[in-house]
Design an enzyme around this catalytic site. Structure first.
Site, PDB file in Angstrom:
ATOM      1  N   ARG A   1      23.936 -19.994  -7.294  1.00  0.00           N
ATOM      2  CA  ARG A   1      23.151 -19.374  -6.225  1.00  0.00           C
ATOM      3  C   ARG A   1      23.990 -18.473  -5.323  1.00  0.00           C
ATOM      4  NH1 ARG A   1      21.101 -19.498  -1.225  1.00  0.00           N
ATOM      5  NH2 ARG A   1      18.872 -19.018  -1.085  1.00  0.00           N
TER       6      ARG A   1
ATOM      7  N   LEU B   1      -0.013  -1.671  -6.010  1.00  0.00           N
ATOM      8  CA  LEU B   1       0.302  -1.839  -7.425  1.00  0.00           C
ATOM      9  C   LEU B   1      -0.634  -0.921  -8.208  1.00  0.00           C
ATOM     10  CD1 LEU B   1       1.903  -3.594  -9.529  1.00  0.00           C
ATOM     11  CD2 LEU B   1      -0.238  -4.834  -9.816  1.00  0.00           C
TER      12      LEU B   1
ATOM     13  N   LYS C   1       5.705  -4.941  -9.821  1.00  0.00           N
ATOM     14  CA  LYS C   1       4.898  -6.168  -9.947  1.00  0.00           C
ATOM     15  C   LYS C   1       5.828  -7.382  -9.830  1.00  0.00           C
ATOM     16  CE  LYS C   1       0.902  -7.931 -12.484  1.00  0.00           C
ATOM     17  NZ  LYS C   1       0.139  -8.331 -11.309  1.00  0.00           N
TER      18      LYS C   1
ATOM     19  N   ARG D   1       3.984  -0.746 -17.735  1.00  0.00           N
ATOM     20  CA  ARG D   1       4.196  -1.128 -16.327  1.00  0.00           C
ATOM     21  C   ARG D   1       5.325  -2.149 -16.211  1.00  0.00           C
ATOM     22  NH1 ARG D   1      -0.774  -3.350 -12.877  1.00  0.00           N
ATOM     23  NH2 ARG D   1      -0.449  -5.182 -14.181  1.00  0.00           N
TER      24      ARG D   1
ATOM     25  N   GLU E   1      -4.920  -2.264  -0.639  1.00  0.00           N
ATOM     26  CA  GLU E   1      -5.454  -2.928  -1.835  1.00  0.00           C
ATOM     27  C   GLU E   1      -5.749  -4.379  -1.489  1.00  0.00           C
ATOM     28  OE1 GLU E   1      -2.565  -3.338  -5.037  1.00  0.00           O
ATOM     29  OE2 GLU E   1      -0.945  -3.569  -3.593  1.00  0.00           O
TER      30      GLU E   1
ATOM     31  N   TYR F   1       6.379  -9.721 -13.340  1.00  0.00           N
ATOM     32  CA  TYR F   1       5.426 -10.385 -14.238  1.00  0.00           C
ATOM     33  C   TYR F   1       4.299  -9.454 -14.631  1.00  0.00           C
ATOM     34  CZ  TYR F   1       1.877 -10.959 -10.547  1.00  0.00           C
ATOM     35  OH  TYR F   1       0.922 -10.715  -9.593  1.00  0.00           O
TER      36      TYR F   1
HETATM   37  N1  PMP Z   1      -2.927  -5.192  -6.838  1.00  0.00           N
HETATM   38  C1  PMP Z   1      -2.293  -6.379  -6.740  1.00  0.00           C
HETATM   39  C2  PMP Z   1      -1.515  -6.669  -5.515  1.00  0.00           C
HETATM   40  C3  PMP Z   1      -2.375  -7.303  -7.798  1.00  0.00           C
HETATM   41  O1  PMP Z   1      -1.727  -8.484  -7.709  1.00  0.00           O
HETATM   42  C4  PMP Z   1      -3.151  -6.995  -8.939  1.00  0.00           C
HETATM   43  C5  PMP Z   1      -3.313  -7.977 -10.062  1.00  0.00           C
HETATM   44  N2  PMP Z   1      -2.173  -8.567 -10.448  1.00  0.00           N
HETATM   45  C6  PMP Z   1      -3.805  -5.758  -8.979  1.00  0.00           C
HETATM   46  C7  PMP Z   1      -3.671  -4.876  -7.921  1.00  0.00           C
HETATM   47  C8  PMP Z   1      -4.649  -5.380 -10.168  1.00  0.00           C
HETATM   48  O2  PMP Z   1      -3.831  -5.027 -11.258  1.00  0.00           O
HETATM   49  P1  PMP Z   1      -4.356  -5.158 -12.756  1.00  0.00           P
HETATM   50  O3  PMP Z   1      -5.608  -4.358 -12.843  1.00  0.00           O
HETATM   51  O4  PMP Z   1      -3.247  -4.574 -13.559  1.00  0.00           O
HETATM   52  O5  PMP Z   1      -4.589  -6.610 -13.022  1.00  0.00           O
END
Ligand code: PMP
Length: 281
Positions: free
Chosen positions: A100, A205, A147, A52, A180, A33
């Site tokens: 499934r 991410l 993502k 991305r 993060e 997503y």
């Molecule tokens: N890390 C994670 C785990 C996230 O879920 C997100 C936001 N979706 C981010 C970092 C930040 O990413 P972005 O700046 O692209 O929203």
């Protein structure tokens, strides 16, 4: 305000059930997503988000569900039908629908969902909210660079944060370094005009806001160190903040009960927040 989503080829009101039970996203979280902020009708850093998304799809062998032009036209149509001015666009692509089974057949048609969320006002006028974070073990998988819609670890960590009256959870890896946040990238200000964040690898991410902040920092001669920092370094930091497409640059004033930056937004964080708001327009 209308609430209309694009769901696999048609525009539907979002509360109408239209997802197949055997959509692999629903059963296996087999999909990816994006969330893209929208200000004054403009999608912020759209191309970075599409790059991305492209990468996430490639990494898990899902084809694009549409041609690029059609995709852009659908995004524009969702914005138009919902009369979206400020808010965000959510895009989800899953491997598709099949009986499934963990292994998937070749040639599935990917599912595509796009819908929007309104925010009350122009984000630039939003009051700055300083927040608290807690830390929790990083129990996620080794491909956090994708993502993925599999967000259970983040859901549980956010609940833990909420229970402790904090707004975000920072993940700690086995070596005691912060990777993060549950839905954001984590930053500290080591010294005024010196900022630090985890490098991009499979542990985090690669946030689009992170990327934009690196560029904006460099324009203002703010030094960026891409190196993991420990919890004790974070607690001793001059300032701390997080970045994400929906929170922008958010000051952090408390980490696991330790006050940071005298409980208010610091100068370097403020500089970065202001430059990001200016960039968004
Ligand atoms: N890390 C994670 C785990 C996230 O879920 C997100 C936001 N979706 C981010 C970092 C930040 O990413 P972005 O700046 O692209 O929203």
């Amino acid at each position: 305000m209308p609430k209309i989503a694009f769901v696999n080829g048609s525009y539907q009101t979002i509360n109408k059930p239209s997802i197949k039970i055997e959509d692999r996203g629903f059963q296996f979280a087999d999909g990816v997503y994006e969330v893209i902020a929208l200000t004054n009708g403009v999608l912020i850093d759209l191309n970075f988000h599409l790059d991305r998304l492209n990468r996430s799809l490639r990494e898990i062998n899902i084809e694009w569900p549409t041609a690029k032009e059609a995709f852009n036209a659908i995004c524009a149509e969702v914005i138009r039908r919902n009369r979206l001015v400020h808010g965000s666009l959510y895009i989800q692509i899953t491997r598709g629908v099949s009986a499934r089974d963990f292994s998937y057949p070749k040639g599935l048609k990917p599912s595509l969902i796009i819908y929007g969320r309104h925010s009350q006002e122009n984000q630039n006028l939003k009051k700055i909210e300083c927040i608290k974070v807690i830390t929790t073990q990083d129990i996620r998988w080794d491909r956090c660079d994708i993502k993925s819609i599999s967000l259970l670890a983040s859901v549980l960590s956010k609940a833990k944060a909420k229970n402790k009256l904090a707004q975000e959870a920072w993940f700690l890896n086995k070596d005691g370094f912060i990777t993060e946040g549950a839905s954001s990238n984590a930053w500290i200000v080591r010294e005024p005009n010196i900022i630090q964040t985890h490098p991009t690898n499979s542990s985090i991410l690669s946030g689009i806001t992170r990327l934009r902040i690196i560029r904006l920092a460099e324009e203002q001669a703010i030094k960026v160190i891409e190196k993991p920092f420990s919890l004790s370094e974070a607690k001793k930091a001059k300032e701390a903040f997080l970045t994400s497409s929906t929170s922008f640059v958010q000051p952090i004033i408390d980490i696991d009960g330790t006050q940071i930056s005298n409980g208010k937004i610091g100068l370097t964080t403020k500089k970065l927040l202001n430059s990001y708001l200016k960039f968004m327009g």
